[in-house]
Write an enzyme that holds these catalytic residues in place. Structure first.
Site, PDB file in Angstrom:
ATOM      1  N   GLU A 174       0.813  -1.222   0.000  1.00  0.00           N
ATOM      2  CA  GLU A 174       0.000   0.000   0.000  1.00  0.00           C
ATOM      3  C   GLU A 174       0.846   1.271   0.000  1.00  0.00           C
ATOM      4  O   GLU A 174       0.497   2.265  -0.635  1.00  0.00           O
ATOM      5  CB  GLU A 174      -0.956   0.006   1.198  1.00  0.00           C
ATOM      6  CG  GLU A 174      -2.113  -0.968   1.073  1.00  0.00           C
ATOM      7  CD  GLU A 174      -1.729  -2.424   1.346  1.00  0.00           C
ATOM      8  OE1 GLU A 174      -0.601  -2.670   1.838  1.00  0.00           O
ATOM      9  OE2 GLU A 174      -2.543  -3.320   1.067  1.00  0.00           O
ATOM     10  N   HIS A 182     -10.875  -5.935   8.234  1.00  0.00           N
ATOM     11  CA  HIS A 182     -11.752  -5.597   7.120  1.00  0.00           C
ATOM     12  C   HIS A 182     -12.992  -4.830   7.577  1.00  0.00           C
ATOM     13  O   HIS A 182     -14.063  -4.991   7.014  1.00  0.00           O
ATOM     14  CB  HIS A 182     -12.201  -6.866   6.371  1.00  0.00           C
ATOM     15  CG  HIS A 182     -11.068  -7.693   5.880  1.00  0.00           C
ATOM     16  ND1 HIS A 182     -10.416  -8.602   6.663  1.00  0.00           N
ATOM     17  CD2 HIS A 182     -10.451  -7.727   4.668  1.00  0.00           C
ATOM     18  CE1 HIS A 182      -9.454  -9.180   5.973  1.00  0.00           C
ATOM     19  NE2 HIS A 182      -9.451  -8.661   4.756  1.00  0.00           N
TER      20      HIS A 182
END
Lengths: 417, 309
Positions: free
Chosen positions: B43, B112
């Site tokens: 990321e 998540h």
């Protein structure tokens, strides 16, 4: 160290009685008081009432002297209770039990009165703390916050309360401007209103402002009643010591009609109608300077003679100002006897809380048509003021017809006892 | 992408697979590998590359597969991307969008489920959280055209919760403008994303009791649309700030402080906040997830208390 003490407060002696004047203390400081035994006499607007002690103990202090007028709920005395050995004094306020029978119907009503609401919890943050939003709304809408009832947490006035109040105020028709006060002219006499007069004024105004009055009258042939009374009055006078009048006949007729039409024996409560099972009949007693309406309780259990006795007793004591507070309240219907003063038609004002008032007018001998001929008969008008929210013309007429038929059915033989 | 050749998409699995939620499905076939780039699972690198592309004149739309993983790019986003315009005295802007699926109540547990908007709220960034497909399209187009960096968080549960017609072609919904999702007069609820719909359910429950609830969908949660928030707060005088993020130090905390600051004289009740719990993570077990989340039932209860105040 003093023992536990109880503060005695002025009881509320009647539904609309909010203050009383202490006419006499029956005990003095240091005296023993016994629960339920009379402790003092209180003069309210209409009666002298004896107030019982709420607890047993020693009267320590009198807080309201004879002649003083105090609000119901105000502290008037301190009574020491217990053995005086308590480590720390504990003070409680206690009102003596109000005189019995204050409530309507005494459990006889089909719907009993709601229990008095629990005292509202103290307002959060004291009496006059309003949220900024409430203050702004009040100032924008020009609302006097002290007049707004709070519905928020702990009785807090909310912004919505202020807006609702303003909306209602706007919806209400603007009050007609009060006429300019009349200035007393030369030689006029200004009479201060007595408490009784003020109370009557308040009650009558309330009635006319809240109850849509409607009115009907019927004429009754009183031949039978007159004959019956003439046949009985001598013996009655001898037996009872007072004279038999026409009033108990009309009361009996009213009671019979109320049994037939129970909706006339009711209280209109905005959202519901309380139809009373018990008939507590108020009877107007006119005195020189005031008007009292003592109540004959469970009047439907009495004969004509019984009604006569009850009325005689109440009227005698009313004249002597000896009625108890509960004898002046709790009526479910009223009979008015202004005919005794010679009236022919009266548009009487309904006692608030009741559905009607029946007035018996003067019994007058009149020429009447009887089966194609003219005869002389003692006739009487029955005038009926009724709450149009409760009764319509049809029901009112039926009620009056029942009264009239009952009276016209009386004969010489009808029992008085 | 049709309109502007500079616009490109990059992220983990956004190309061949079309994204884990199929948000970029079909783009690779239409616009080719050069404009729809599958990146390595890194990321920090995605954000750094996007920054470079933006400075070089591209309009990258970079995807973090889940907001939870955006933390690896925290330095790039908050230290570099956010500050570039300031650092260059306005010479260089960074016209990029970082998209990421956010939020819970989708059974995603620790990695998540997070709401990261408050953590990433940094001057120089805008953070947008749409509440419906229609809103998402209009706001995303506006975000892509914005000359400065925008973080665009899409609620996972909203991907599948309901359908609504979305017009073909272009329309823009301005950034930094809240919308009145539901008009009301008694209580204002300030919320965004999934919570807009939960608040709407609760508002219906209150309506049955005669309480009229206004819902303000913030849309851009950083910086806040101060005018819209203050206007609604002044109108109703009772405010609930609702969010799914942890209760403390949230976008909602900021909205509540703003209301207290600028609507005080109009307020009729304390400004209430209702959010997720201050616990380390969204739990996995269903009952525990329910326990964590502000649900329509819980919101109804909070609103009733506020109505009764």
């Amino acid at each position: 160290m003093a023992g536990k003490t109880t503060r005695v407060v002025m009881p509320q002696l009647g539904e609309s009685v909010h203050e009383g004047t202490i006419s006499k203390w029956l005990v003095k400081p240091g005296d023993k008081v016994v629960e339920f035994e009379p402790m003092l006499e209180v003069d309210t607007d209409k009666v002298n009432a004896e107030v019982p002690a709420p607890v047993s103990g020693i009267l320590r202090e009198i807080l309201a002297k004879e002649g003083e007028t105090v609000q119901a709920g105000a502290e008037i005395a301190v009574v020491e209770t217990g053995d005086g050995a308590a480590a720390s004094p504990k003070v409680e306020s206690q009102a003596p039990s109000p005189p019995r029978g204050e409530g309507r119907g005494e459990g006889g009503a089909q719907k009993t009165e709601a229990q008095p609401a629990a005292p509202a919890p103290p307002r959060e943050g004291g009496e006059h703390r309003y949220s900024p939003g409430v203050q702004m709304a009040a100032s924008d809408l020009k609302v006097d916050l002290s007049k707004v009832t709070g519905t928020g947490l702990g009785g807090r006035v909310t912004k919505k309360d202020v807006e609702d109040y303003a909306a209602k105020a706007q919806a209400a028709p603007t009050a007609t401007p009060a006429p300019a006060p009349v200035q007393p002219g030369e030689g006029d006499q200004v009479v201060q209103l007595t408490r009784e007069r003020r109370l009557i004024a308040e009650n009558m105004t309330r009635s006319k402002q809240t109850i849509p009055h409607a009115w009907q009258t019927q004429e009754a042939d009183m031949s039978g009643v007159v004959a019956n009374r003439n046949a009985n009055k001598a013996a009655f006078q001898k037996q009872e010591g007072f004279s038999l009048t026409y009033l108990p006949y009309v009361m009996a007729a009213t009671i019979s009609a109320l049994r037939e039409h129970p909706e006339a024996n009711s209280t209109f409560n905005e959202t519901e109608l309380i139809v009373h099972r018990t008939i507590n009949l108020g009877v107007s007693v006119g005195l020189e300077d005031t008007l009292l309406v003592p109540v004959v309780r469970s009047a439907d259990s009495l004969s004509i003679a019984g009604l006569a006795r009850a009325v005689n007793d109440l009227a005698t004591r009313a004249r002597g100002k000896q009625l108890k507070a509960d004898e002046l309240s709790g009526g479910t219907f009223t009979v008015n006897n202004s005919g005794t003063f010679g009236t022919l038609f009266s548009y009487s004002v309904i006692n608030p809380g009741q559905a009607g008032i029946l007035t018996m007018e003067a019994i007058v001998e009149r020429p009447v048509a009887i089966q194609g001929m003219i005869g002389i008969k003692p006739m009487m008008y029955l005038c009926f003021s009724f709450d149009h929210r409760v009764l319509d013309g049809l029901q009112a007429a039926r009620f009056l017809t029942s009264c009239r038929k009952w009276l016209e059915a009386v004969t010489v033989e009808s029992p008085v006892y | 992408m049709e309109r502007d050749e500079r616009v490109m998409v990059m992220g983990e699995d956004v190309g061949k697979k079309g994204g884990v939620f199929l948000v970029t499905d079909g783009l690779r076939n239409r616009f080719g590998e050069a404009r729809v780039i599958d990146t390595p699972l890194a990321e920090s690198s995605i954000a750094g590359v996007a920054l470079g592309l933006a400075i070089a004149g591209k309009r990258p739309v970079a995807e973090m597969q889940f907001t939870d993983f955006a933390h690896m790019a925290f330095n790039s986003i908050t230290n570099e991307i956010a500050k570039y315009r300031y650092r260059s005295d306005g010479d260089w802007s960074v016209p990029l969008v970082v998209r990421a699926p956010m939020g819970g109540h989708a059974h995603g547990a620790l990695y998540h489920s997070q709401s990261i908007e408050a953590r990433f709220a940094t001057p120089g960034l805008k953070i947008v959280i749409p509440s419906s497909p229609y809103e998402a399209k209009g706001l995303l187009l506006a975000a892509i055209r914005d000359p400065d960096p925008v973080l665009f968080f899409e609620h996972k549960r909203l991907y599948r919760m309901f359908k609504e017609p979305v017009p073909k072609g272009e329309y823009l919904i301005p950034l930094q403008k809240a919308r009145t999702f539901r008009e009301g007069k008694d209580i204002s609820v300030f919320c965004y994303g999934l919570m807009v719909h939960y608040a709407a359910e609760a508002a219906k429950n209150l309506e049955a009791e005669g309480v009229s609830v206004e819902i303000i969908d913030l849309r851009t949660v950083y910086p806040l649309d101060r005018e819209a928030i203050v206007a609604s707060a002044r109108k109703t005088g009772k405010c609930l700030v609702l969010y799914e993020d942890n209760f403390s130090v949230s976008v909602g905390s900021e909205a509540a402080a703003l209301i207290a600051d600028e609507a005080w004289r109009w307020l009729d009740a304390p400004v209430k906040r209702f959010g997720g719990l201050d616990v380390p993570s969204m739990p996995y077990a269903v009952p525990m997830e329910e326990f964590f989340m502000p649900t329509p039932d819980k919101i109804t209860r909070v609103l009733k208390e506020l109505a009764a105040y």
